[in-house]
Design a protein around this motif. Structure first.
Motif, short mmCIF file in Angstrom:
data_model
loop_
_atom_site.label_atom_id
_atom_site.label_comp_id
_atom_site.label_asym_id
_atom_site.label_seq_id
_atom_site.Cartn_x
_atom_site.Cartn_y
_atom_site.Cartn_z
N THR A 78 -14.10 57.44 8.49
CA THR A 78 -14.44 56.16 9.13
C THR A 78 -14.79 56.31 10.61
N VAL A 79 -13.96 56.99 11.36
CA VAL A 79 -14.14 57.05 12.81
C VAL A 79 -15.35 57.88 13.19
N VAL A 80 -15.48 59.08 12.65
CA VAL A 80 -16.56 59.99 13.06
C VAL A 80 -17.94 59.43 12.73
N PRO A 81 -18.22 58.98 11.49
CA PRO A 81 -19.57 58.44 11.21
C PRO A 81 -19.91 57.20 12.03
N VAL A 82 -18.93 56.31 12.18
CA VAL A 82 -19.21 55.09 12.96
C VAL A 82 -19.47 55.45 14.42
N ILE A 93 -16.70 50.74 17.77
CA ILE A 93 -15.91 51.97 17.66
C ILE A 93 -14.42 51.64 17.51
N LEU A 94 -13.99 50.53 18.05
CA LEU A 94 -12.59 50.15 17.98
C LEU A 94 -12.16 49.77 16.56
N ASP A 130 -52.97 42.37 29.79
CA ASP A 130 -52.44 42.97 31.00
C ASP A 130 -51.83 44.33 30.71
N ASN A 131 -50.95 44.40 29.71
CA ASN A 131 -50.26 45.65 29.41
C ASN A 131 -49.80 45.64 27.96
N ILE A 132 -49.68 46.81 27.38
CA ILE A 132 -49.12 46.98 26.05
C ILE A 132 -48.25 48.23 26.08
N TYR A 133 -47.01 48.10 25.58
CA TYR A 133 -46.09 49.23 25.64
C TYR A 133 -44.99 49.08 24.60
N ILE A 134 -44.25 50.17 24.39
CA ILE A 134 -43.09 50.18 23.50
C ILE A 134 -41.85 50.34 24.36
N LYS A 135 -40.86 49.48 24.13
CA LYS A 135 -39.63 49.54 24.91
C LYS A 135 -38.47 49.91 23.99
N SER A 136 -37.61 50.78 24.48
CA SER A 136 -36.44 51.23 23.74
C SER A 136 -35.22 50.44 24.20
N TYR A 137 -34.37 50.06 23.25
CA TYR A 137 -33.16 49.31 23.56
C TYR A 137 -31.95 50.04 23.01
N LYS A 138 -30.82 49.93 23.69
CA LYS A 138 -29.54 50.46 23.23
C LYS A 138 -28.55 49.32 23.14
N LEU A 139 -27.46 49.58 22.43
CA LEU A 139 -26.39 48.58 22.33
C LEU A 139 -25.72 48.37 23.68
N ASN A 140 -25.27 47.17 23.90
CA ASN A 140 -24.47 46.84 25.06
C ASN A 140 -23.17 47.66 24.98
N PRO A 141 -22.69 48.24 26.08
CA PRO A 141 -21.46 49.04 26.03
C PRO A 141 -20.25 48.27 25.48
N LEU A 142 -20.20 46.98 25.70
CA LEU A 142 -19.10 46.17 25.16
C LEU A 142 -19.15 46.15 23.63
N PHE A 143 -20.36 46.00 23.07
CA PHE A 143 -20.50 46.03 21.61
C PHE A 143 -20.21 47.43 21.06
N PRO A 151 -12.88 50.98 13.46
CA PRO A 151 -12.35 52.06 12.61
C PRO A 151 -10.97 52.56 13.06
N PHE A 152 -10.73 52.57 14.36
CA PHE A 152 -9.40 52.98 14.83
C PHE A 152 -8.34 51.98 14.40
N LEU A 153 -8.66 50.71 14.42
CA LEU A 153 -7.72 49.70 13.92
C LEU A 153 -7.47 49.88 12.42
N PHE A 154 -8.52 50.22 11.69
CA PHE A 154 -8.39 50.46 10.25
C PHE A 154 -7.48 51.67 10.00
N VAL A 155 -7.63 52.72 10.77
CA VAL A 155 -6.78 53.91 10.64
C VAL A 155 -5.34 53.56 11.01
N PHE A 156 -5.16 52.78 12.05
CA PHE A 156 -3.82 52.37 12.45
C PHE A 156 -3.12 51.59 11.33
N LEU A 157 -3.86 50.70 10.69
CA LEU A 157 -3.28 49.95 9.58
C LEU A 157 -3.01 50.84 8.37
N SER A 158 -3.85 51.84 8.15
CA SER A 158 -3.63 52.73 7.01
C SER A 158 -2.41 53.62 7.24
N ILE A 159 -2.03 53.88 8.48
CA ILE A 159 -0.81 54.65 8.78
C ILE A 159 0.41 53.94 8.21
#
Length: 148
Positions: free
Chosen positions: A88-92, A62-63, A44-57, A65-73
Motif C-alpha cells: 500500500t505505502v510504496v505504490p501510492v 500519502i498519509l 497570441d500563443n499556444i503551449y502545453i503546461k505541466s501541472y503537479k499535485l498541490n503538496p497538501l494533497f 496508506p500509513f493510517l491503513f497500516v496503523f489500523l492493520s497493526i
C-alpha cells in the motif's frame, strides 16, 4: 445558460476537444455542439503546461496508506502487516510523487484562452501539433508582412 458556461465567459476560458489546422487559422471543436474558428492573426500563443499535485494533497494521499497500516497493526499478525505496508505505502508514494497532468492552452490576443486536457500517451503527438501551429502561424505572419 448553466453555471459553468457563465463562469467560462467571465474568466475568458473555454474547453475544446479537437484542434484542426486550416489555411488561415485553427478550428477548435467542443464535442458536437460548438465550433470556433480562430485566424492566425487572432492567435497570441499556444503551449502545453505541466501541472503537479498541490503538496497538501500529496501529503494527504500519502498519509492514508500509513493510517491503513496503523489500523492493520491492531487487527492483523505482524507478517501480514509487513505485506500490507509493502503493497500500500510504496505504490501510492511512487504514484503520488510522480503524478502530473498536461493541458494544451491556446491564447488569443483579446485575453481569452482555450484549454484541452492532454493525456501522457498523446503528449508527443500534441507537441507536434503545437509545433505545426507555430510554424503555420509564423508562415502566415510573414506572408501578411510581405503583402503590406
Amino acid at each position: 445558460m448553466n453555471i459553468t458556461t457563465i463562469t467560462n465567459i467571465i474568466a475568458g476560458t473555454a474547453k475544446f476537444d479537437s484542434l484542426t489546422i486550416v489555411e488561415n487559422g485553427l478550428i477548435l471543436k467542443n464535442g458536437k455542439r460548438a465550433e470556433r474558428t480562430i485566424s492566425f492573426s487572432e492567435l497570441d500563443n499556444i503551449y502545453i503546461k505541466s501541472y503537479k499535485l498541490n503538496p497538501l494533497f500529496e501529503f494527504a494521499f500519502i498519509l492514508f496508506p500509513f493510517l491503513f497500516v496503523f489500523l492493520s497493526i491492531q487487527f492483523l499478525p505482524f507478517e501480514m502487516v509487513l505485506l500490507v505496508a509493502l503493497f500500500t505505502v510504496v505504490p501510492v508514494f511512487i504514484k503520488v510523487y510522480n503524478y502530473r497532468w498536461y493541458r494544451l492552452k491556446v491564447c488569443l490576443k483579446d485575453g481569452t484562452f482555450f484549454i484541452k486536457k492532454v493525456s501522457l500517451r498523446s503528449k508527443s503527438e500534441t507537441i507536434s501539433i503545437v509545433n505545426s501551429v507555430k510554424k503555420e502561424g509564423l508562415y502566415y505572419k510573414t506572408n501578411a508582412m510581405a503583402h503590406l
